[in-house]
Design an enzyme around this catalytic site. Structure first.
Site, mmCIF file in Angstrom:
data_model
loop_
_atom_site.group_PDB
_atom_site.id
_atom_site.type_symbol
_atom_site.label_atom_id
_atom_site.label_comp_id
_atom_site.label_asym_id
_atom_site.label_seq_id
_atom_site.Cartn_x
_atom_site.Cartn_y
_atom_site.Cartn_z
ATOM 1 N N HIS A 135 32.855 43.322 43.977
ATOM 2 C CA HIS A 135 33.387 43.007 42.640
ATOM 3 C C HIS A 135 32.512 41.962 41.960
ATOM 4 O O HIS A 135 32.962 40.860 41.631
ATOM 5 C CB HIS A 135 34.853 42.561 42.759
ATOM 6 C CG HIS A 135 35.728 43.660 43.300
ATOM 7 N ND1 HIS A 135 36.546 44.428 42.495
ATOM 8 C CD2 HIS A 135 35.853 44.160 44.550
ATOM 9 C CE1 HIS A 135 37.160 45.339 43.242
ATOM 10 N NE2 HIS A 135 36.758 45.196 44.495
ATOM 11 N N ASP B 92 36.674 48.755 39.389
ATOM 12 C CA ASP B 92 37.797 48.520 40.301
ATOM 13 C C ASP B 92 38.404 49.877 40.656
ATOM 14 O O ASP B 92 38.860 50.617 39.767
ATOM 15 C CB ASP B 92 38.906 47.696 39.625
ATOM 16 C CG ASP B 92 38.560 46.234 39.421
ATOM 17 O OD1 ASP B 92 37.580 45.742 39.996
ATOM 18 O OD2 ASP B 92 39.309 45.572 38.660
ATOM 19 N N ALA C 201 7.039 46.275 48.923
ATOM 20 C CA ALA C 201 8.005 45.179 48.807
ATOM 21 C C ALA C 201 9.397 45.778 48.805
ATOM 22 O O ALA C 201 9.621 46.820 48.174
ATOM 23 C CB ALA C 201 7.770 44.414 47.501
ATOM 24 N N HIS D 219 45.903 44.876 37.029
ATOM 25 C CA HIS D 219 45.519 45.317 38.377
ATOM 26 C C HIS D 219 46.704 46.020 39.045
ATOM 27 O O HIS D 219 46.587 47.118 39.592
ATOM 28 C CB HIS D 219 45.096 44.123 39.244
ATOM 29 C CG HIS D 219 43.710 43.609 38.995
ATOM 30 N ND1 HIS D 219 43.408 42.686 38.023
ATOM 31 C CD2 HIS D 219 42.536 43.875 39.623
ATOM 32 C CE1 HIS D 219 42.114 42.408 38.061
ATOM 33 N NE2 HIS D 219 41.553 43.112 39.018
ATOM 34 N N HIS E 221 31.221 45.948 37.038
ATOM 35 C CA HIS E 221 31.679 46.693 38.219
ATOM 36 C C HIS E 221 32.974 47.442 37.978
ATOM 37 O O HIS E 221 33.730 47.131 37.058
ATOM 38 C CB HIS E 221 31.812 45.762 39.431
ATOM 39 C CG HIS E 221 33.007 44.862 39.406
ATOM 40 N ND1 HIS E 221 32.983 43.598 38.882
ATOM 41 C CD2 HIS E 221 34.271 45.045 39.855
ATOM 42 C CE1 HIS E 221 34.174 43.041 39.005
ATOM 43 N NE2 HIS E 221 34.986 43.899 39.579
ATOM 44 N N HIS F 130 41.726 48.841 45.409
ATOM 45 C CA HIS F 130 41.497 47.394 45.291
ATOM 46 C C HIS F 130 42.825 46.644 45.341
ATOM 47 O O HIS F 130 42.871 45.512 45.818
ATOM 48 C CB HIS F 130 40.760 47.100 43.990
ATOM 49 C CG HIS F 130 40.501 45.645 43.719
ATOM 50 N ND1 HIS F 130 40.081 44.752 44.675
ATOM 51 C CD2 HIS F 130 40.604 44.929 42.560
ATOM 52 C CE1 HIS F 130 39.934 43.557 44.132
ATOM 53 N NE2 HIS F 130 40.256 43.629 42.864
HETATM 54 C C1 23J Z 1 40.973 39.747 43.288
HETATM 55 C C2 23J Z 1 42.065 39.067 42.818
HETATM 56 C C3 23J Z 1 42.204 38.843 41.488
HETATM 57 C C4 23J Z 1 41.263 39.340 40.598
HETATM 58 C C5 23J Z 1 40.154 40.051 41.049
HETATM 59 C C6 23J Z 1 40.009 40.225 42.403
HETATM 60 C C7 23J Z 1 39.141 40.585 40.108
HETATM 61 O O1 23J Z 1 38.929 40.097 39.048
HETATM 62 C C8 23J Z 1 38.450 41.842 40.380
HETATM 63 O O2 23J Z 1 37.224 41.915 40.289
HETATM 64 O O3 23J Z 1 39.122 42.826 40.640
HETATM 65 S S1 23J Z 1 41.479 39.067 38.891
HETATM 66 MN MN MN Z 2 37.032 43.952 40.430
#
Ligand code: 23J
Ligand code: MN
Length: 259
Positions: free
Chosen positions: A71, A77, A62, A209, A75, A81
């Protein structure tokens, strides 16, 4: 670490003096994923199709094909990203030593219980260091909020209200502090993203971020069982897929915890 210390760690794992704690949420078709507002594109969660199931297509085996966004679930980042980190590391280029380090837990469970949109401040970070010592080099700073208890209930986990998602995370100045004031490897959370739910409306938008990934550091989301970690003294191991060009990856995250 000398060979002797690795040997004693092996002994401690066998005796239970060091416990391996799984900080990973289960990954399935029902794992909640972030939902960005229009006009932004969204990620798919996990879906699986059968290749064979002990049948004509493969009588003794299987296996599945996966479709999954980078994401999704617990996970990592990677710096690339975010546009501010676009010249930084992809997942495959992250130095492996950045994926292993001391875990430092900042506990804002009580604050998040009374205010689910709780914003971590520089005052909080400085108070943490006054009590527990300076955040060490290569540390993974983990924000404990209790949010992981909502991880199996998408509505409670994403917690979208009239004015958008309400989840905890750092404010702009705390994001800047984490990105620039201490040489940490990364920052981890129990929520769906490293930024607070309201952070799309901050200046800059999604400041953690923007600043953390822009500084070449890493993010880690949707962590489980942070309540099983001591405030300091645990070792964390983050295991993303070695995706060439990857902006992130579902990851197995383990902690070595002295008992
Ligand atoms: C893209 C835009 C905003 C966010 C995110 C992705 C995520 O949360 C991520 O997983 O990096 S806040
Ligand atoms: Mn992410």
């Amino acid at each position: 670490m000398s060979a002797t210390q690795v040997e004693s760690l092996i002994d401690d794992l066998a005796s239970g003096a060091v416990e391996v704690v799984d900080l990973t949420q289960p990954l399935s078709e029902s794992t909640p994923v972030i939902k960005l507002p229009p006009p932004f594109a969204n990620t798919p969660g996990l879906s699986r199709t059968e290749i064979s199931m002990y049948d004509d297509r493969g009588p003794a085996w299987a296996w599945y094909t996966l479709e999954i966004g980078e994401h999704v679930g617990t996970h990592l980042d990677a710096p690339i990203h975010w546009i501010t980190g676009r010249d930084g590391a992809d997942v495959a280029s992250i130095p492996p030593a950045s994926l292993v380090g001391p875990a430092v837990v900042i506990d804002k469970t009580a604050e998040t219980e009374s205010d689910p949109g709780y914003l971590l401040t520089v005052d909080d970070l400085e108070a943490f260091e006054a009590e527990h010592g300076r955040i060490p080099e290569r540390a993974w700073v983990l924000l404990r909020t209790g949010w992981g208890s909502r991880a199996q209930d998408e509505a409670a986990f994403l917690n979208v209200g009239e004015n958008g998602p309400v989840t905890p995370g750092p404010d702009v100045e705390a994001s800047r502090w984490l990105a620039t004031e201490r040489p940490i490897s990364g920052f981890g959370v129990e929520t769906v993203g490293i930024d607070a739910g309201a952070a799309g409306g901050f200046d800059p938008p999604f400041p953690l971020h923007n600043l953390l990934l822009g500084a070449g550091r890493l993010g880690l989301t949707q962590l489980a069982s942070l309540d099983k970690l001591p405030i300091t003294g645990a070792l964390i191991v983050v295991s993303p897929l070695k995706l060439v060009g990857g902006t992130g990856s579902p990851s197995r995250v383990l902690a070595f915890v002295p008992r």
